[in-house]
Design an enzyme around this catalytic site. Structure first.
Site, PDB file in Angstrom:
ATOM      1  N   ASP A   1      48.193  36.940  37.005  1.00 50.39           N
ATOM      2  CA  ASP A   1      46.869  36.994  37.621  1.00 50.39           C
ATOM      3  C   ASP A   1      46.575  35.630  38.241  1.00 50.39           C
ATOM      4  O   ASP A   1      47.451  34.771  38.335  1.00 50.39           O
ATOM      5  CB  ASP A   1      45.810  37.380  36.588  1.00 50.39           C
TER       6      ASP A   1
ATOM      7  N   LYS B   1      50.898  44.209  38.319  1.00 51.42           N
ATOM      8  CA  LYS B   1      50.202  43.383  37.329  1.00 51.42           C
ATOM      9  C   LYS B   1      49.647  44.245  36.199  1.00 51.42           C
ATOM     10  O   LYS B   1      49.837  43.929  35.015  1.00 51.42           O
ATOM     11  CB  LYS B   1      49.064  42.597  37.985  1.00 51.42           C
TER      12      LYS B   1
END
Length: 212
Positions: A138, A120
């Protein structure tokens, strides 16, 4: 969500926010990397509050190392998990200096080799700093993708891979920002603001709420 709905979904978000940007405050690629590393399980507001103290004092790998672990912790102790994050940032700075001339690398493999940097975080850096059409999934993007039917998936990676396939190419660079902001301010977790949502007609979520 069908192909025509996806086109309308992103066209609408683009019209409302043509130049979306990260809400993290930074002025260099390294500052962005540090801020994203610190942002895990923390709010952008909380990270910005800490980096406003940190970056004027230390905003390069060498300056972070000069602070030392105790000095770094003192600047970021208001952020959750600050001890482990400080340790990871120190280790990351050591690697950047030893292997990359103090610069943030542009490859996913090199980014993910840095302590505290997962997929991420790497995606955020590649997208925001280098303009790559990546999508960092997220909690907000995961929720929006599943709730709307844009990119259903049981894991963040599954959602990411589906997003890359389904988002039209012309929207891919900015889609990450639009989806995060939409999840943060409109398609919220506990009570989505469907009555105030500009893309509700594209969304598979039922029943719609009356929250504005």
């Amino acid at each position: 969500m069908q192909e025509q709905q996806i086109q309308r979904f992103f066209t609408t978000l683009q019209a409302a926010n043509p130049l979306p940007a990260s809400e993290l405050e930074y002025s260099s690629v390294f500052e962005l990397l540090a801020a994203v590393l610190l942002s895990a399980q923390a709010t952008d507001v909380g990270v910005n509050k800490a980096t406003r103290r940190l970056f004027p004092v230390a905003n390069t790998p060498a300056r972070i190392l000069a602070l030392g672990l105790d000095g770094l912790e003192a600047h970021i102790r208001t952020i959750g998990l600050y001890r482990s994050k400080a340790r990871h940032l120190i280790q990351t700075c050591e690697i950047l200096l030893a292997r990359h001339g103090g610069q943030v690398p542009r490859s996913r493999e090199a980014l993910e080799a840095l302590p505290g940097v997962g997929r991420k975080t790497a995606n955020v850096v590649l997208n925001v700093a280098f303009g790559e059409p990546t999508c960092a999934v997220d909690t907000h993007i995961f929720r929006v993708s599943n709730r709307t039917g844009l990119a259903p998936g049981k894991t963040p990676l599954a959602v990411e891979l589906t997003l890359v396939k389904r988002i039209p190419e012309r929207f891919r660079v900015d889609a990450h920002h639009w989806l995060i902001l939409h999840g943060r301010y409109v398609c919220q977790a506990r009570k989505p603001r469907c009555a105030a949502c500009s893309v509700a007609d594209c969304c598979d979520f039922t029943p719609k709420t009356t929250a504005g």
